[in-house]
Each structure stands twice: as C-alpha cells, then as structure tokens.
Design a protein around this motif. Structure first.
Motif, PDB file in Angstrom:
ATOM      1  N   THR A 113       0.840  -1.197   0.000  1.00 29.00           N
ATOM      2  CA  THR A 113       0.000   0.000   0.000  1.00 29.00           C
ATOM      3  C   THR A 113       0.875   1.248   0.000  1.00 29.00           C
ATOM      4  OG1 THR A 113      -1.728   1.215   1.195  1.00 29.00           O
ATOM      5  CG2 THR A 113      -0.164  -0.012   2.532  1.00 29.00           C
ATOM      6  N   ALA A 114       0.296   2.347  -0.445  1.00 32.47           N
ATOM      7  CA  ALA A 114       0.998   3.633  -0.397  1.00 32.47           C
ATOM      8  C   ALA A 114       0.781   4.333   0.940  1.00 32.47           C
ATOM      9  CB  ALA A 114       0.513   4.524  -1.540  1.00 32.47           C
ATOM     10  N   ASN A 115      -0.048   3.760   1.805  1.00 35.32           N
ATOM     11  CA  ASN A 115      -0.343   4.362   3.102  1.00 35.32           C
ATOM     12  C   ASN A 115       0.906   4.297   3.991  1.00 35.32           C
ATOM     13  OD1 ASN A 115      -1.190   5.016   5.697  1.00 35.32           O
ATOM     14  ND2 ASN A 115      -3.095   3.837   5.555  1.00 35.32           N
ATOM     15  N   PRO A 116       1.481   5.453   4.352  1.00 33.22           N
ATOM     16  CA  PRO A 116       2.717   5.445   5.149  1.00 33.22           C
ATOM     17  C   PRO A 116       2.507   5.017   6.600  1.00 33.22           C
ATOM     18  CG  PRO A 116       1.945   7.687   4.872  1.00 33.22           C
ATOM     19  CD  PRO A 116       1.037   6.810   4.042  1.00 33.22           C
ATOM     20  N   TYR A 117       1.242   4.828   7.009  1.00 34.45           N
ATOM     21  CA  TYR A 117       0.941   4.438   8.386  1.00 34.45           C
ATOM     22  C   TYR A 117       0.523   2.969   8.479  1.00 34.45           C
ATOM     23  CZ  TYR A 117       1.013   9.453   8.490  1.00 34.45           C
ATOM     24  OH  TYR A 117       1.403  10.759   8.336  1.00 34.45           O
TER      25      TYR A 117
END
Length: 134
Positions: A97-101
C-alpha cells in the motif's frame, strides 16, 4: 545494499541481534556486524545498523544490509524467522500500500498481520503506536 528495516517490539542487545541474524541467514556470527552508525560499516557479509531506542514499544529500529554478491532471501519469510529467534514482534513497512501508516506486524511466532500506526505519534514523536481496530 539495504535489505530491510524493522522496528523491534522491545530492544535486543548487539550479541542477540548478531546471533539471531546469523541464524536467520545460516551464516557464522563472524559474518554479521552489528553497529550503531552508518560510518561504522566495514566489509562484513551482513551489517545491522541499530538506532537508539527509547522505553517505548517498537522504538529500536534495525536496518539490515547484505553484501552485493549474496542472495537476498524473501523479506517476509526472513522477518518471520528473525521474530521467532529474537522472541519479539517486529514491524515492517507494508509495501502492498501507499499508506505510510500501514505496517506489517510480525509476531514472535512469525504470524503476519497488517496494522495501522497512529499518524500523529509517528509524525510528531517518531513513535510507532499501533492503533486498535474500531
């Protein structure tokens, strides 16, 4: 070349890291250097850079480097092996995913699950605090 980064659930000393990384790769402990600064990297087959930690969970960050000619084992499998031998969970970046969290939590038994960390804690305090679902 960087192989992977992981944040450990609780700190591990240099000797434990060295022996567990060697076991994970089926190398001798002499082939693994554990250092605390990039300037300390020499010519070991594997180098583990350990960043300072606080008393908080997942505050000890390790970065594993493998020499160029060596094969790079599959990161999820290697991380599961490392978590089992260290007997502690670790967090890996979630490359799906591109979600940094979003991170992959690898338990001390090697089980993997996707977790989210608190954005404010990570951005403002550089802390990985896993958010509870719901």
């Amino acid at each position: 070349m960087i192989w992977f980064d992981a944040s450990l659930e609780r700190p591990a000393d240099d000797g434990l890291l060295q022996s567990c990384i060697a076991a994970m790769l089926n190398f001798s402990t002499e082939s693994v250097d554990v250092v605390h600064s990039i300037s300390e990297i020499k010519d070991a087959s594997v180098t583990c850079i350990v960043e300072a930690h606080s008393p908080h969970k997942y505050s000890q960050l390790i970065t594993l480097y493998i020499s160029e000619p060596l094969p790079r084992p599959d990161v999820p499998e290697a991380a599961a092996h490392l978590a089992r031998t260290l007997d502690r969970a670790l967090l890996l970046a979630n490359d799906e995913t591109a979600n940094p969290y979003s991170f992959v939590r690898v338990s001390n038994t090697g089980q993997r699950s996707v977790v989210l960390v608190d954005p404010d804690e990570l951005d403002e305090n550089d802390r990985y605090v896993i958010q509870e679902p719901g």
